[in-house]
Design a protein around this motif. Structure first.
Motif, PDB file in Angstrom:
ATOM      1  N   SER A 127      30.867  28.371  39.006  1.00 15.92           N
ATOM      2  CA  SER A 127      32.268  28.164  38.643  1.00 15.92           C
ATOM      3  C   SER A 127      32.505  26.703  38.277  1.00 15.92           C
ATOM      4  O   SER A 127      33.195  26.396  37.302  1.00 15.92           O
ATOM      5  CB  SER A 127      33.195  28.528  39.805  1.00 15.92           C
ATOM      6  OG  SER A 127      32.934  29.804  40.249  1.00 15.92           O
ATOM      7  N   SER A 156      33.111  36.390  39.616  1.00 17.65           N
ATOM      8  CA  SER A 156      34.005  36.732  40.733  1.00 17.65           C
ATOM      9  C   SER A 156      33.831  38.191  41.129  1.00 17.65           C
ATOM     10  O   SER A 156      33.839  38.525  42.324  1.00 17.65           O
ATOM     11  CB  SER A 156      35.462  36.488  40.344  1.00 17.65           C
ATOM     12  OG  SER A 156      35.654  35.149  39.982  1.00 17.65           O
ATOM     13  N   LEU A 159      33.800  33.793  34.236  1.00 19.40           N
ATOM     14  CA  LEU A 159      34.291  33.531  35.594  1.00 19.40           C
ATOM     15  C   LEU A 159      34.685  34.848  36.267  1.00 19.40           C
ATOM     16  O   LEU A 159      34.392  35.064  37.449  1.00 19.40           O
ATOM     17  CB  LEU A 159      35.500  32.580  35.520  1.00 19.40           C
ATOM     18  CG  LEU A 159      36.035  32.053  36.848  1.00 19.40           C
ATOM     19  CD1 LEU A 159      34.986  31.228  37.574  1.00 19.40           C
ATOM     20  CD2 LEU A 159      37.292  31.219  36.631  1.00 19.40           C
ATOM     21  N   TYR A 211      27.898  31.278  43.224  1.00 19.82           N
ATOM     22  CA  TYR A 211      29.211  31.474  42.614  1.00 19.82           C
ATOM     23  C   TYR A 211      29.957  30.148  42.488  1.00 19.82           C
ATOM     24  O   TYR A 211      30.497  29.817  41.430  1.00 19.82           O
ATOM     25  CB  TYR A 211      30.026  32.466  43.451  1.00 19.82           C
ATOM     26  CG  TYR A 211      31.478  32.550  43.046  1.00 19.82           C
ATOM     27  CD1 TYR A 211      31.851  33.222  41.894  1.00 19.82           C
ATOM     28  CD2 TYR A 211      32.476  31.928  43.805  1.00 19.82           C
ATOM     29  CE1 TYR A 211      33.183  33.281  41.503  1.00 19.82           C
ATOM     30  CE2 TYR A 211      33.802  31.983  43.422  1.00 19.82           C
ATOM     31  CZ  TYR A 211      34.150  32.662  42.271  1.00 19.82           C
ATOM     32  OH  TYR A 211      35.457  32.706  41.889  1.00 19.82           O
ATOM     33  N   ILE A 223      40.781  30.049  42.003  1.00 12.75           N
ATOM     34  CA  ILE A 223      39.956  29.373  40.990  1.00 12.75           C
ATOM     35  C   ILE A 223      40.341  29.865  39.587  1.00 12.75           C
ATOM     36  O   ILE A 223      40.416  29.077  38.643  1.00 12.75           O
ATOM     37  CB  ILE A 223      38.454  29.581  41.279  1.00 12.75           C
ATOM     38  CG1 ILE A 223      38.082  28.812  42.559  1.00 12.75           C
ATOM     39  CG2 ILE A 223      37.589  29.095  40.115  1.00 12.75           C
ATOM     40  CD1 ILE A 223      36.673  29.009  43.043  1.00 12.75           C
ATOM     41  N   SER A 270      38.697  33.603  44.584  1.00 17.60           N
ATOM     42  CA  SER A 270      38.496  33.929  43.166  1.00 17.60           C
ATOM     43  C   SER A 270      39.806  33.774  42.400  1.00 17.60           C
ATOM     44  O   SER A 270      39.824  33.225  41.299  1.00 17.60           O
ATOM     45  CB  SER A 270      38.011  35.365  42.992  1.00 17.60           C
ATOM     46  OG  SER A 270      36.891  35.589  43.775  1.00 17.60           O
TER      47      SER A 270
END
Lengths: 290, 205
Positions: A281, A248, A244, A277, A227, A224
């Motif tokens: 993302s 996360s 985001l 997820y 990213i 997480s």
């Protein structure tokens, strides 16, 4: 008519060998990497070339993995119904198809850009040779190399868009690499007996379930963060960054709950959420770029 | 006798997905330009709604039987109402912030330490105040002309979430107003309507 049907069945069988969902997710990361470069992303020729070359390379690598792992697949309940263990496809034919797809994909990638081609080739090499052929049956740490190869499509896409390997591309690739344990280890736990029967060393078999769950939680946290760092580097707007962060938080909440109150259902739910997820993302990166 | 569980249908999943997408839109786009604390509150509220939608798709509606759901579900009205208070009644912001923090803490503690009547009363009081604010404040502001008429839709959303909460609360207390099957059938649609009302209300504010 019969010949048409036979061809259709054969094509469907080979389609299954490319693991369309998994390949699709990796392809999405590649597209997101490309679009993150904020280059002219709606240039359909570049998008088509990226999609085609990546799909062929990823599909080829997946078919080659299936060929190499057909003996393992036959021993595992989950995979025993795949075309190769069932004998619906000859291994030699699948090998040829896998090599052809991989060759076409890597060749196309090199034609687009030598740097892009090198990264696509590296991904294929790490996946088939280092991960599947060399390490998968020897050590549970093979997952690291699986992760590195999984991070290559996004790095390749970014490199094609920017013409170089930059820290944002590396951070995006690191995000995928660190996400892979959540994806794979939850599966290792769910199909523990299958992997044991096939003699594949996994984190749960080597270090136990609880260590694996803690590893997943730490890995999810690190993924997480990687990213998020990349998203900030890309220049993602606050609104998308908030989203985001929410996604996360969901991943971390499930991973931590899995450590504190483990259950088989939660473990498989985490596996599914991790895929959602990653897809979300990547879509955020794509939407932001458009 | 074991009760048959309703299977999550494709329609349920689609409705929940639409709920999640609307909540995601609200987090990413719908609350731009507000104050930092209001954005934080709305992000938490719609973020929990988004994650809840995804988890209901992944785990099916059975997840509602988990005791943790009560605590997590309380976050939505509490953070939403706090956002409204911070934005429209700033003089009460600090007091209400303390109420929300303590309220959530007490709900969580009583759930695990003294489950039963005390936990239910605490939940009803805290939920009730937050719910009244979500329903009443936007409608009142619209009627007074201090906010556009469309903002009243947030109140409608509040009424819908209240209805859903009541149905689930009575079901959990063993005195269901409707059968479990019926409640689980209407819940995905109710969640979508509620989220749509919130998103539309904030867009028109």
């Amino acid at each position: 008519m019969r010949a048409f049907q036979a061809t259709h069945v054969k094509l469907r069988t080979y389609w299954v060998l490319t693991k369309p969902l998994q390949s699709g997710l990796l392809l999405t990361t590649g597209l997101a990497g490309f679009m993150s470069a904020r280059c002219p992303v709606l240039n359909w020729q570049a998008l088509l070339a990226l999609t085609g070359s990546l799909f062929l390379a990823i599909g080829g690598s997946t078919v080659l993995n299936m060929v190499c792992d057909r003996d393992i697949d036959a021993k595992m309940k989950r995979t025993a119904n795949r075309p190769l263990p069932l004998g619906r496809v000859e291994a030699s034919n699948a090998l040829l198809v896998g090599l052809a797809l991989a060759w076409l994909g890597v060749g196309w990638a090199f034609a687009l850009s030598p740097l892009y081609g090198t990264i696509v080739f590296a991904g294929l090499f790490f996946d088939v040779v280092v991960y599947t052929i060399w390490l998968k049956r020897r050590t549970p740490w093979s997952i690291v190399w699986g992760g590195i190869s999984g991070g290559m499509p996004i790095l390749a896409g970014r490199a094609l868009g920017t013409g170089q390997i930059d820290w944002i591309g590396l951070s995006l690739a690191l995000g995928v690499l660190l996400w892979i344990p959540t994806h794979i280890m939850t599966f290792n736990m769910r199909y523990y007996e299958d992997y044991r029967r096939a003699g594949i060393p996994t984190f749960p078999s080597a270090y136990g379930f609880q260590v694996t769950r803690v590893t997943i939680a730490l890995s999810s946290l690190a993924a997480s963060l990687a990213i998020a760092v990349a998203a900030i580097g890309i220049g993602m707007t606050w609104g998308y960054l908030r989203l985001l962060a929410v996604l996360s938080a969901g991943l971390l909440a499930l991973a931590i709950t899995s450590v504190v109150r483990p259950s088989e259902r939660l473990n498989f739910g985490l596996f599914k959420y991790a895929s959602v997820y990653m897809l979300s993302s990547m879509l955020l990166v794509v939407v932001e770029a458009i | 006798m074991m009760m048959m569980m309703k299977k999550t249908s494709i329609l349920d999943r689609l409705l929940l997905l639409a709920t999640g997408i609307l909540a995601a839109y609200q987090v990413a786009v719908g609350i731009e330009g507000l104050g930092t604390l209001a954005i934080l509150c709305y992000t938490i509220a719609f973020g929990v709604l988004l994650i809840a939608g995804l988890l209901l798709i992944i785990f099916s509606l059975e997840i509602l039987d988990n005791p943790l759901v009560v605590v997590v579900a309380a976050i939505i009205p509490l953070s939403l109402s706090l956002g409204l208070v911070v934005e429209y009644l700033p003089a009460l912001g600090t007091v209400y912030q303390v109420f929300v923090t303590l309220g959530l803490l007490v709900i969580a503690v009583t759930r695990y330490v003294t489950p039963g009547t005390i936990a239910t009363v605490v939940l009803a009081v805290v939920h009730g105040i937050a719910g009244l604010l979500i329903v009443g404040l936007p409608i009142l502001l619209s009627l007074q002309g201090r906010a556009p008429a469309g903002f009243a839709l947030v109140g409608v959303g509040g009424a819908l979430i209240g209805l859903g909460g009541l149905l689930l609360a009575f079901l959990r207390a063993g005195k269901p107003m409707l059968s479990k099957e019926t409640i689980y059938t209407i819940l995905p649609g109710l969640l979508l309507l509620m989220t749509a009302a919130f998103v539309a209300g904030f867009a028109l504010a």
